[in-house]
Design a protein around this motif. Structure first.
Motif, PDB file in Angstrom:
ATOM      1  N   ALA A 173      39.943  36.498  41.715  1.00  0.00           N
ATOM      2  CA  ALA A 173      39.253  35.297  42.190  1.00  0.00           C
ATOM      3  C   ALA A 173      39.616  34.917  43.620  1.00  0.00           C
ATOM      4  N   ARG A 174      40.558  35.603  44.213  1.00  0.00           N
ATOM      5  CA  ARG A 174      40.975  35.350  45.588  1.00  0.00           C
ATOM      6  C   ARG A 174      41.298  36.673  46.248  1.00  0.00           C
ATOM      7  N   PRO A 175      40.760  37.006  47.395  1.00  0.00           N
ATOM      8  CA  PRO A 175      39.870  36.191  48.231  1.00  0.00           C
ATOM      9  C   PRO A 175      38.407  36.217  47.811  1.00  0.00           C
ATOM     10  N   TYR A 176      38.093  36.910  46.716  1.00  0.00           N
ATOM     11  CA  TYR A 176      36.717  37.020  46.212  1.00  0.00           C
ATOM     12  C   TYR A 176      35.865  37.850  47.178  1.00  0.00           C
ATOM     13  N   ASP A 177      36.436  39.008  47.566  1.00  0.00           N
ATOM     14  CA  ASP A 177      35.735  39.887  48.504  1.00  0.00           C
ATOM     15  C   ASP A 177      34.684  40.706  47.770  1.00  0.00           C
ATOM     16  N   ALA A 178      34.021  41.595  48.499  1.00  0.00           N
ATOM     17  CA  ALA A 178      32.891  42.341  47.925  1.00  0.00           C
ATOM     18  C   ALA A 178      33.330  43.200  46.744  1.00  0.00           C
ATOM     19  N   THR A 179      34.501  43.830  46.839  1.00  0.00           N
ATOM     20  CA  THR A 179      34.984  44.652  45.730  1.00  0.00           C
ATOM     21  C   THR A 179      35.252  43.791  44.501  1.00  0.00           C
ATOM     22  N   GLN A 180      35.918  42.672  44.689  1.00  0.00           N
ATOM     23  CA  GLN A 180      36.220  41.785  43.563  1.00  0.00           C
ATOM     24  C   GLN A 180      34.936  41.210  42.954  1.00  0.00           C
ATOM     25  N   ARG A 181      34.009  40.834  43.815  1.00  0.00           N
ATOM     26  CA  ARG A 181      32.744  40.288  43.318  1.00  0.00           C
ATOM     27  C   ARG A 181      32.021  41.306  42.450  1.00  0.00           C
ATOM     28  N   ALA A 182      31.976  42.547  42.900  1.00  0.00           N
ATOM     29  CA  ALA A 182      31.314  43.594  42.120  1.00  0.00           C
ATOM     30  C   ALA A 182      32.041  43.835  40.794  1.00  0.00           C
ATOM     31  N   GLU A 183      33.386  43.746  40.801  1.00  0.00           N
ATOM     32  CA  GLU A 183      34.134  43.926  39.562  1.00  0.00           C
ATOM     33  C   GLU A 183      33.908  42.762  38.594  1.00  0.00           C
ATOM     34  N   ILE A 184      33.782  41.550  39.120  1.00  0.00           N
ATOM     35  CA  ILE A 184      33.456  40.414  38.254  1.00  0.00           C
ATOM     36  C   ILE A 184      32.133  40.657  37.536  1.00  0.00           C
ATOM     37  N   GLU A 185      31.140  41.117  38.278  1.00  0.00           N
ATOM     38  CA  GLU A 185      29.835  41.380  37.676  1.00  0.00           C
ATOM     39  C   GLU A 185      29.929  42.506  36.652  1.00  0.00           C
ATOM     40  N   ALA A 186      30.731  43.519  36.949  1.00  0.00           N
ATOM     41  CA  ALA A 186      30.895  44.639  36.010  1.00  0.00           C
ATOM     42  C   ALA A 186      31.583  44.182  34.728  1.00  0.00           C
ATOM     43  N   ILE A 187      32.580  43.331  34.866  1.00  0.00           N
ATOM     44  CA  ILE A 187      33.284  42.809  33.695  1.00  0.00           C
ATOM     45  C   ILE A 187      32.347  41.949  32.850  1.00  0.00           C
ATOM     46  N   ARG A 188      31.530  41.144  33.511  1.00  0.00           N
ATOM     47  CA  ARG A 188      30.569  40.325  32.762  1.00  0.00           C
ATOM     48  C   ARG A 188      29.625  41.221  31.944  1.00  0.00           C
ATOM     49  N   ARG A 189      29.143  42.304  32.566  1.00  0.00           N
ATOM     50  CA  ARG A 189      28.253  43.233  31.845  1.00  0.00           C
ATOM     51  C   ARG A 189      28.990  43.886  30.681  1.00  0.00           C
ATOM     52  N   ALA A 190      30.244  44.272  30.917  1.00  0.00           N
ATOM     53  CA  ALA A 190      31.018  44.940  29.867  1.00  0.00           C
ATOM     54  C   ALA A 190      31.264  44.004  28.686  1.00  0.00           C
ATOM     55  N   ILE A 191      31.579  42.735  28.960  1.00  0.00           N
ATOM     56  CA  ILE A 191      31.772  41.772  27.880  1.00  0.00           C
ATOM     57  C   ILE A 191      30.484  41.585  27.095  1.00  0.00           C
ATOM     58  N   ASP A 192      29.396  41.390  27.799  1.00  0.00           N
ATOM     59  CA  ASP A 192      28.115  41.166  27.127  1.00  0.00           C
ATOM     60  C   ASP A 192      27.734  42.369  26.261  1.00  0.00           C
ATOM     61  N   LYS A 193      28.075  43.555  26.725  1.00  0.00           N
ATOM     62  CA  LYS A 193      27.740  44.766  25.975  1.00  0.00           C
ATOM     63  C   LYS A 193      28.484  44.842  24.657  1.00  0.00           C
ATOM     64  N   THR A 194      29.691  44.256  24.585  1.00  0.00           N
ATOM     65  CA  THR A 194      30.459  44.317  23.330  1.00  0.00           C
ATOM     66  C   THR A 194      29.816  43.499  22.220  1.00  0.00           C
ATOM     67  N   GLY A 195      29.063  42.468  22.582  1.00  0.00           N
ATOM     68  CA  GLY A 195      28.488  41.580  21.583  1.00  0.00           C
ATOM     69  C   GLY A 195      29.491  40.586  21.015  1.00  0.00           C
ATOM     70  N   ARG A 196      30.731  40.615  21.517  1.00  0.00           N
ATOM     71  CA  ARG A 196      31.759  39.690  21.037  1.00  0.00           C
ATOM     72  C   ARG A 196      31.863  38.516  22.016  1.00  0.00           C
ATOM     73  N   PRO A 197      31.967  37.286  21.540  1.00  0.00           N
ATOM     74  CA  PRO A 197      32.060  36.125  22.441  1.00  0.00           C
ATOM     75  C   PRO A 197      33.448  35.995  23.058  1.00  0.00           C
ATOM     76  N   ILE A 198      33.720  36.794  24.074  1.00  0.00           N
ATOM     77  CA  ILE A 198      35.014  36.801  24.749  1.00  0.00           C
ATOM     78  C   ILE A 198      34.974  35.847  25.939  1.00  0.00           C
ATOM     79  N   VAL A 199      35.900  34.903  25.981  1.00  0.00           N
ATOM     80  CA  VAL A 199      36.012  33.983  27.113  1.00  0.00           C
ATOM     81  C   VAL A 199      36.562  34.751  28.316  1.00  0.00           C
ATOM     82  N   LEU A 200      35.904  34.584  29.473  1.00  0.00           N
ATOM     83  CA  LEU A 200      36.345  35.255  30.692  1.00  0.00           C
ATOM     84  C   LEU A 200      36.990  34.236  31.632  1.00  0.00           C
ATOM     85  N   SER A 201      38.283  34.436  31.895  1.00  0.00           N
ATOM     86  CA  SER A 201      39.062  33.582  32.791  1.00  0.00           C
ATOM     87  C   SER A 201      39.446  34.390  34.026  1.00  0.00           C
ATOM     88  N   LEU A 202      39.234  33.814  35.204  1.00  0.00           N
ATOM     89  CA  LEU A 202      39.530  34.518  36.454  1.00  0.00           C
ATOM     90  C   LEU A 202      40.705  33.862  37.169  1.00  0.00           C
TER      91      LEU A 202
END
Length: 561
Positions: A173-202
């Motif tokens: 979450a800091r400094p929230y550069d392009a690499t980190q931003r892309a990884e946040i989006e990838a993690i969101r996709r990975a969580i959604d793909k599991t179908g499990r309601p996992i809370v994501l904390s950054l």
């Protein structure tokens, strides 16, 4: 919920986790506390304290994924991972969470191990230029590379199979550069793909406010400050932080003011917060709807801390209020309010953030440096004008106190009686915004180093105040002001030297009040004190209470027909 970091650092074991879960289920769960999170380096067999060892062997499976170290978590044997511990936690009626560092293990990249679901290997997706400044375990993941998303998909599929309900992702979450931003989006996709309601904390903070639109679409909670510990200065600073994030607060997406350092923390240390400060902290977190994550040893909670954490009327503010916002701030009297769904009533929090300790008029400082960044230093030599007190202050550089590790190197006083080292004198008062003031050591406990050599000095972290009584015969102060290696090149501070001429007497005013019209009321209201669980009677035009310095009150106001 609860997180192991404040009390156990990197050292939590399975038996300790179960003891904490037993206490949580017995004491806190009946009042809605339900997330139990194992924090950092559960995969490092020999982790110690709150620090990290570069190059330490990590427990890892055949697909480049870190797994629990069996020396800490024996039930993880035979590839079971955290599933047995998660089952135990779930059996207590609790949710199970884990901490991870973003990216892929450097160990996996060195060994170029396989990834699941792709022919790519660890070295193929690693971004070796994207590294954490304070933890040596991982490289970032280049999400443009084939196999990168498959890696994150496999990671979260494993967590879902373990029964994980919350994942705290660090160094993202800091400094929230392009690499980190892309990884946040990838993690969101990975969580959604599991179908499990996992809370994501950054983590860590502070998350840049300009990323608010992005972060509250992808995460459920995100840190708005660096690690929050039991010091008044960062607690005072949290009012501004929570106020700034108001527009991005929405159901399911919460600015996170970090853990509550109450009770016993750092293995065996009682909180430094006074009871009033703990009540203020709990009140602010509740009305701002910051996640309530306890950091204490739950097997050793005292009666005051239990009462603080189990007041159901206060907890309802955190769980069910909407529209929490600051109404006014004047002379260190602060008022927040929040709406109550389906009701004309409102919650109101009154804060007295005045200090009983002296404060200072910086316009009367004998010396105030420009902002110091990176490898810059300031050479300080100040006449003391026959003063009888000396105060050394380190402020943040105007961009928050994150990474503000600083030091006064070789501080001395000199005069007709010779030269004395401040490091050999006893201070009257010393505070740091993170960690603690150290003699020849930084706020992080590491030896002070300057230009590659150990050096004498006072290590600290903004916001810091160190006060001395001066003996007669000394009329000049000298030192070098620098940022220490703990700042990782990212801190910014100002050094100030003050005497009693700049000291301001603390205010004795305890009254904090608000006009009812500013809360949206047009007539009389009936007030209830939520902390004391006591009805206060009827107020007209305004509502106010006497609040002790560093204290708070929390109330429910109901319109009188």
């Amino acid at each position: 919920g609860w997180n192991s970091w404040d009390c156990f650092g990197t050292t939590l074991t399975e038996s300790q986790a179960k003891a904490q879960a037993d206490a949580m289920a017995r004491i806190l769960k009946p009042h809605g506390w339900n997330y139990f999170t194992v924090d950092i380096q559960w995969y490092e067999p020999d982790a110690r304290g709150h620090f990290y060892k570069e190059g330490a062997p990590l427990a890892m499976d055949a697909h480049s994924r870190l797994v629990p170290a069996e020396t800490k978590f024996p039930s993880a044997k035979a590839g079971r991972g955290f599933k047995p511990l998660a089952d135990y936690i779930h059996g207590k009626g609790l949710k199970f969470g884990i901490h991870i560092m973003r990216g892929i293990p450097r160990q996996a990249v060195r060994e170029n191990t396989p990834l699941m679901g792709t022919t790519a290997r660890a070295a193929d997706i690693a971004d070796r230029s994207s590294v954490c400044t304070w933890n040596p375990d991982m490289y970032g993941v280049d999400m443009r590379k084939p196999g990168a998303q498959a890696y994150y998909d496999s990671l979260f599929a494993m967590y879902a199979a373990w029964g994980v309900d919350l994942v705290k992702v660090d160094d993202i979450a800091r400094p929230y550069d392009a690499t980190q931003r892309a990884e946040i989006e990838a993690i969101r996709r990975a969580i959604d793909k599991t179908g499990r309601p996992i809370v994501l904390s950054l983590s860590p903070g502070d998350t840049p406010i300009e990323r608010g639109d992005h972060v509250n679409r992808h995460a459920n909670m995100w840190r708005i400050s660096d690690d929050f510990w039991d010091r008044w200065e960062p607690l005072y600073g949290m009012f501004d932080r929570l106020d700034r994030w108001t527009e991005f607060r929405k159901p399911g997406a919460w600015p996170d003011a970090d853990m509550l350092p109450f009770g016993i923390v750092e293995f065996n240390r009682p909180t430094r917060f006074t009871r009033d400060e703990q009540t203020l902290c709990m009140t602010l977190w509740s009305i701002a709807r910051s996640p309530l994550i306890l950091g204490a040893d739950m097997t050793r909670l005292d009666a005051f801390t239990v009462d603080l954490l189990t007041n159901d009327e206060v907890l309802a503010v955190n769980r069910r209020s909407t529209g929490g916002r600051q109404v006014s701030r004047s002379n260190d009297s602060i008022v927040w309010t929040a709406d109550i769904p389906g009701s004309q009533d409102k919650y109101v929090a009154l804060f007295n953030v005045r200090s009983e300790k002296p404060t200072y008029d910086l316009s009367k400082a004998l010396y105030r440096s420009p902002v110091v960044r990176g490898a810059e230093r300031v050479d300080v030599s100040v006449p003391l004008r026959a003063s009888r007190s000396l105060t050394l202050m380190v402020e943040d550089g105007g961009d928050g106190f994150d990474f503000d590790h600083a030091a006064w190197l070789e501080p001395t006083i000199a005069g007709p009686k010779g030269t004395r080292k401040l490091t050999a004198m006893e201070w009257k008062r010393a505070s740091a915004g993170w960690g603690s003031v150290g003699i020849h050591r930084g706020a992080d406990g590491q030896p002070l180093v300057f230009e590659g050599k150990k050096i004498e000095g006072l290590g600290t972290h903004s916001i810091s105040v160190i006060e001395y009584e001066l003996p007669e015969g000394y009329d000049r102060f000298s030192a070098k002001g620098v940022l220490t290696p703990g700042s990782a090149g990212k801190g910014s501070v100002r050094f100030s030297v003050l005497t009693e001429e700049a000291r301001l007497l603390p205010s004795k005013d305890r009254r904090v009040s608000v006009k009812l019209a500013d809360l949206g009321f047009s007539g009389r209201v009936r007030a209830r004190d939520l902390w004391k669980k006591k009805d206060l009677g009827v107020s007209q035009e305004g509502f106010g209470q006497d609040v002790d310095p560093h204290g708070a009150g929390l109330y429910r106001l109901s319109p009188v027909p």
